[in-house]
Motif scaffolding. Structure first.
Motif, PDB file in Angstrom:
ATOM      1  N   ASN A   1       0.825  -1.211   0.000  1.00 31.15           N
ATOM      2  CA  ASN A   1       0.000   0.000   0.000  1.00 31.15           C
ATOM      3  C   ASN A   1       0.857   1.257   0.000  1.00 31.15           C
ATOM      4  N   LEU A   2       1.928   1.270   0.795  1.00 29.36           N
ATOM      5  CA  LEU A   2       2.777   2.453   0.860  1.00 29.36           C
ATOM      6  C   LEU A   2       3.525   2.688  -0.443  1.00 29.36           C
ATOM      7  N   VAL A   3       4.011   1.625  -1.063  1.00 27.50           N
ATOM      8  CA  VAL A   3       4.707   1.773  -2.350  1.00 27.50           C
ATOM      9  C   VAL A   3       3.729   2.209  -3.437  1.00 27.50           C
ATOM     10  N   GLU A   4       2.540   1.609  -3.455  1.00 26.88           N
ATOM     11  CA  GLU A   4       1.541   2.027  -4.439  1.00 26.88           C
ATOM     12  C   GLU A   4       1.165   3.490  -4.242  1.00 26.88           C
ATOM     13  N   ASN A   5       1.039   3.922  -2.992  1.00 28.29           N
ATOM     14  CA  ASN A   5       0.718   5.310  -2.705  1.00 28.29           C
ATOM     15  C   ASN A   5       1.817   6.241  -3.218  1.00 28.29           C
ATOM     16  N   ALA A   6       3.089   5.826  -3.021  1.00 27.58           N
ATOM     17  CA  ALA A   6       4.214   6.643  -3.490  1.00 27.58           C
ATOM     18  C   ALA A   6       4.268   6.703  -5.013  1.00 27.58           C
ATOM     19  N   VAL A   7       3.969   5.592  -5.673  1.00 29.12           N
ATOM     20  CA  VAL A   7       3.985   5.569  -7.133  1.00 29.12           C
ATOM     21  C   VAL A   7       2.845   6.404  -7.704  1.00 29.12           C
ATOM     22  N   ARG A   8       1.660   6.277  -7.101  1.00 27.84           N
ATOM     23  CA  ARG A   8       0.478   6.946  -7.651  1.00 27.84           C
ATOM     24  C   ARG A   8       0.479   8.434  -7.373  1.00 27.84           C
ATOM     25  N   HIS A   9       0.879   8.829  -6.165  1.00 33.62           N
ATOM     26  CA  HIS A   9       0.738  10.228  -5.770  1.00 33.62           C
ATOM     27  C   HIS A   9       2.063  10.965  -5.669  1.00 33.62           C
ATOM     28  N   GLY A  10       3.179  10.234  -5.709  1.00 35.38           N
ATOM     29  CA  GLY A  10       4.481  10.878  -5.627  1.00 35.38           C
ATOM     30  C   GLY A  10       5.100  11.051  -6.999  1.00 35.38           C
ATOM     31  N   ALA A  11       6.404  11.203  -6.999  1.00 32.12           N
ATOM     32  CA  ALA A  11       7.136  11.362  -8.254  1.00 32.12           C
ATOM     33  C   ALA A  11       8.575  10.939  -8.011  1.00 32.12           C
ATOM     34  N   GLY A  12       9.332  10.781  -9.115  1.00 31.98           N
ATOM     35  CA  GLY A  12      10.744  10.439  -9.012  1.00 31.98           C
ATOM     36  C   GLY A  12      10.951   9.031  -8.480  1.00 31.98           C
ATOM     37  N   THR A  13      12.069   8.831  -7.812  1.00 35.14           N
ATOM     38  CA  THR A  13      12.436   7.517  -7.288  1.00 35.14           C
ATOM     39  C   THR A  13      11.692   7.226  -5.989  1.00 35.14           C
ATOM     40  N   VAL A  14      11.187   5.998  -5.894  1.00 37.40           N
ATOM     41  CA  VAL A  14      10.569   5.528  -4.662  1.00 37.40           C
ATOM     42  C   VAL A  14      11.613   4.725  -3.905  1.00 37.40           C
ATOM     43  N   THR A  15      11.954   5.182  -2.717  1.00 38.29           N
ATOM     44  CA  THR A  15      13.016   4.550  -1.936  1.00 38.29           C
ATOM     45  C   THR A  15      12.441   3.907  -0.687  1.00 38.29           C
ATOM     46  N   ILE A  16      12.821   2.634  -0.483  1.00 35.91           N
ATOM     47  CA  ILE A  16      12.464   1.934   0.754  1.00 35.91           C
ATOM     48  C   ILE A  16      13.731   1.813   1.591  1.00 35.91           C
ATOM     49  N   VAL A  17      13.699   2.355   2.798  1.00 38.89           N
ATOM     50  CA  VAL A  17      14.842   2.313   3.706  1.00 38.89           C
ATOM     51  C   VAL A  17      14.485   1.409   4.882  1.00 38.89           C
ATOM     52  N   VAL A  18      15.321   0.416   5.142  1.00 37.19           N
ATOM     53  CA  VAL A  18      15.105  -0.517   6.244  1.00 37.19           C
ATOM     54  C   VAL A  18      16.318  -0.464   7.159  1.00 37.19           C
ATOM     55  N   GLU A  19      16.079  -0.256   8.454  1.00 41.59           N
ATOM     56  CA  GLU A  19      17.182  -0.182   9.403  1.00 41.59           C
ATOM     57  C   GLU A  19      16.742  -0.725  10.758  1.00 41.59           C
ATOM     58  N   PRO A  20      17.698  -1.204  11.561  1.00 40.61           N
ATOM     59  CA  PRO A  20      17.332  -1.694  12.894  1.00 40.61           C
ATOM     60  C   PRO A  20      16.905  -0.546  13.792  1.00 40.61           C
ATOM     61  N   ASP A  21      16.012  -0.849  14.736  1.00 37.02           N
ATOM     62  CA  ASP A  21      15.520   0.134  15.693  1.00 37.02           C
ATOM     63  C   ASP A  21      16.022  -0.276  17.074  1.00 37.02           C
ATOM     64  N   ALA A  22      17.022   0.440  17.568  1.00 38.48           N
ATOM     65  CA  ALA A  22      17.640   0.065  18.842  1.00 38.48           C
ATOM     66  C   ALA A  22      16.668   0.204  20.002  1.00 38.48           C
ATOM     67  N   SER A  23      15.733   1.140  19.930  1.00 34.96           N
ATOM     68  CA  SER A  23      14.846   1.384  21.064  1.00 34.96           C
ATOM     69  C   SER A  23      13.844   0.259  21.278  1.00 34.96           C
ATOM     70  N   THR A  24      13.431  -0.413  20.207  1.00 35.61           N
ATOM     71  CA  THR A  24      12.445  -1.493  20.336  1.00 35.61           C
ATOM     72  C   THR A  24      13.026  -2.852  19.969  1.00 35.61           C
ATOM     73  N   ARG A  25      14.300  -2.900  19.636  1.00 31.32           N
ATOM     74  CA  ARG A  25      14.926  -4.140  19.164  1.00 31.32           C
ATOM     75  C   ARG A  25      14.173  -4.701  17.960  1.00 31.32           C
ATOM     76  N   GLY A  26      13.660  -3.817  17.173  1.00 34.67           N
ATOM     77  CA  GLY A  26      12.916  -4.225  15.977  1.00 34.67           C
ATOM     78  C   GLY A  26      13.491  -3.558  14.742  1.00 34.67           C
ATOM     79  N   ALA A  27      12.604  -3.065  13.893  1.00 38.10           N
ATOM     80  CA  ALA A  27      13.024  -2.457  12.639  1.00 38.10           C
ATOM     81  C   ALA A  27      12.226  -1.191  12.394  1.00 38.10           C
ATOM     82  N   VAL A  28      12.830  -0.284  11.649  1.00 36.99           N
ATOM     83  CA  VAL A  28      12.155   0.917  11.164  1.00 36.99           C
ATOM     84  C   VAL A  28      12.217   0.886   9.652  1.00 36.99           C
ATOM     85  N   VAL A  29      11.074   1.109   9.023  1.00 41.29           N
ATOM     86  CA  VAL A  29      10.980   1.095   7.559  1.00 41.29           C
ATOM     87  C   VAL A  29      10.422   2.440   7.110  1.00 41.29           C
ATOM     88  N   ALA A  30      11.062   3.028   6.115  1.00 40.71           N
ATOM     89  CA  ALA A  30      10.591   4.291   5.556  1.00 40.71           C
ATOM     90  C   ALA A  30      10.374   4.107   4.060  1.00 40.71           C
TER      91      ALA A  30
END
Length: 373
Positions: A271-300
């Motif tokens: 849904n987020l990628v489709e939203n970026a493609v439909r309503h955004g422009a240019g390159t769609v970038t997915i950033v994945v990194e560890p989240d030290a505060s929750t011992r999980g992950a953060v995705v942008a």
């Protein structure tokens, strides 16, 4: 129910001889003014003995003016036909076996609509010892009803177009099958298939909305490679005809073992990628990194379009939200569902301005635990 028992304003039967609701609340250190709903209690002589702060707010009558007066004068309630509700009900001289009245909408004279419930505390011979009325503002229910009406209207509009197409093409093929060549038949059937997929997606969205609102989302957790899920979403967009250069995946560290629902993660990222493609422009970038505060992950998920104005950031996750100038296609439920799915995992999501100037939807995912843990 025994003759000596009555139903309370909130909850089940109250034994005869117990305190009225306000008194029982006070016994636990909670006075009537702490209650979120309006509360009026009248004694055996119909005189108001309790009139809390919420009742003052809902009726506009000062407490000093209400206490000691006949309850029917303090609450001149009327039904939708304009009839005096207390004359219809006759609480003190009416049916002696009544214990309560279920919630119903009534009008305060010519004023606002209220949701009203009532209960009786009776002597053994059935005479009224005290009469309790609870009041609630009907505005919140009206907002929910408008939301449901909007949902029905949106669904009807979104279903009509693909179903009209499916009906038209199938009727044409059945009536004139031999007049079309194989290529024409294929085009018609592909259109029918695409429209059927559109209907299926809409029904899935509606089921998701109902489960989110009811708090009944089922989580089937297993070990999920979030980076691999992101790659799969990108590969699917490329296979559907998008340019590979339109997408970029950045992994900024090693993630811990993540116990997530893979189908829901696919739905969030899709849904987020489709939203970026439909309503955004240019390159769609997915950033994945560890989240030290929750011992999980953060995705942008970022795009390079115009972005979302700061004043609209709190509204993007509401049902039916669409930004100004955006196309009217879709139901406007996608981001609402994304937020519900992220929160079902125990995470959070927000929207901000991306470093490149577009929109950045950023969500966190705790590592979680298996369902059987």
């Amino acid at each position: 129910m025994e003759p000596g028992e009555v139903a309370g304003v909130v909850g089940g039967p109250v034994p005869r001889g117990s305190e009225p609701s306000a008194g029982r609340a006070a016994a636990y250190g909670v006075g009537p003014d702490s209650l979120p709903d309006g509360l009026l209690v009248a004694d055996a002589d119909r005189r108001v003995v309790v009139f809390n702060r919420a009742a003052v707010r809902l009726t506009g009558m000062p407490k000093a003016e209400a206490l000691g007066r006949d309850f029917a004068d303090v609450l001149p309630l009327r039904d939708a036909d304009g009839r005096d509700w207390w004359k219809c009900l006759d609480p003190y001289s009416g049916l002696a076996i009544r214990t309560r009245h279920p919630e119903r909408p009534l009008y305060l004279g010519d004023g606002p609509e209220l949701l009203v419930t009532a209960s009786y505390d009776r002597e053994r011979d059935g005479t009224v010892r005290s009469f309790t009325v609870a009041l609630r503002d009907a505005a919140e229910r009206a907002r929910h009803e408008r939301g449901r009406a909007d949902l029905v209207s949106t669904v009807a509009h979104e279903l009509r177009s693909p179903l009209t197409s499916v009906k038209g093409f199938t009727a044409t093929l059945l009536a004139k099958w031999h007049r079309f060549n194989d290529d024409q038949k294929r085009v018609m059937l592909e259109t029918v298939n695409a429209d059927a997929d559109r209907v299926t997606r809409l029904i899935t969205e509606l089921l998701d909305v109902s489960r989110i609102e009811a708090g009944r989302l089922e989580m089937r957790r297993q070990v999920v490679d979030v980076v691999e899920e992101a790659r799969k979403i990108i590969a699917g967009r490329v296979a559907a005809g998008e340019s590979p250069d339109r997408f970029e995946l950045d992994v900024l560290g090693e993630l811990p073992e993540m116990w997530l629902d893979p189908d829901k993660i696919d739905q969030i990222l899709g849904n987020l990628v489709e939203n970026a493609v439909r309503h955004g422009a240019g390159t769609v970038t997915i950033v994945v990194e560890p989240d030290a505060s929750t011992r999980g992950a953060v995705v942008a998920v970022r795009d390079e379009g115009e972005g979302i104005p700061p004043e609209a950031a709190q509204r993007v996750f509401r049902q039916f939200w669409r930004g100004h100038g955006q196309p009217r296609g879709g139901t406007g439920l996608g981001l609402y569902i994304v937020k519900g799915l992220v929160e079902a995992h125990g995470g959070t999501i927000d929207v901000r301005r991306a470093p490149s100037g577009g929109a950045e939807f950023r969500f966190s995912l705790p590592a979680g635990a298996p369902d059987f843990a």
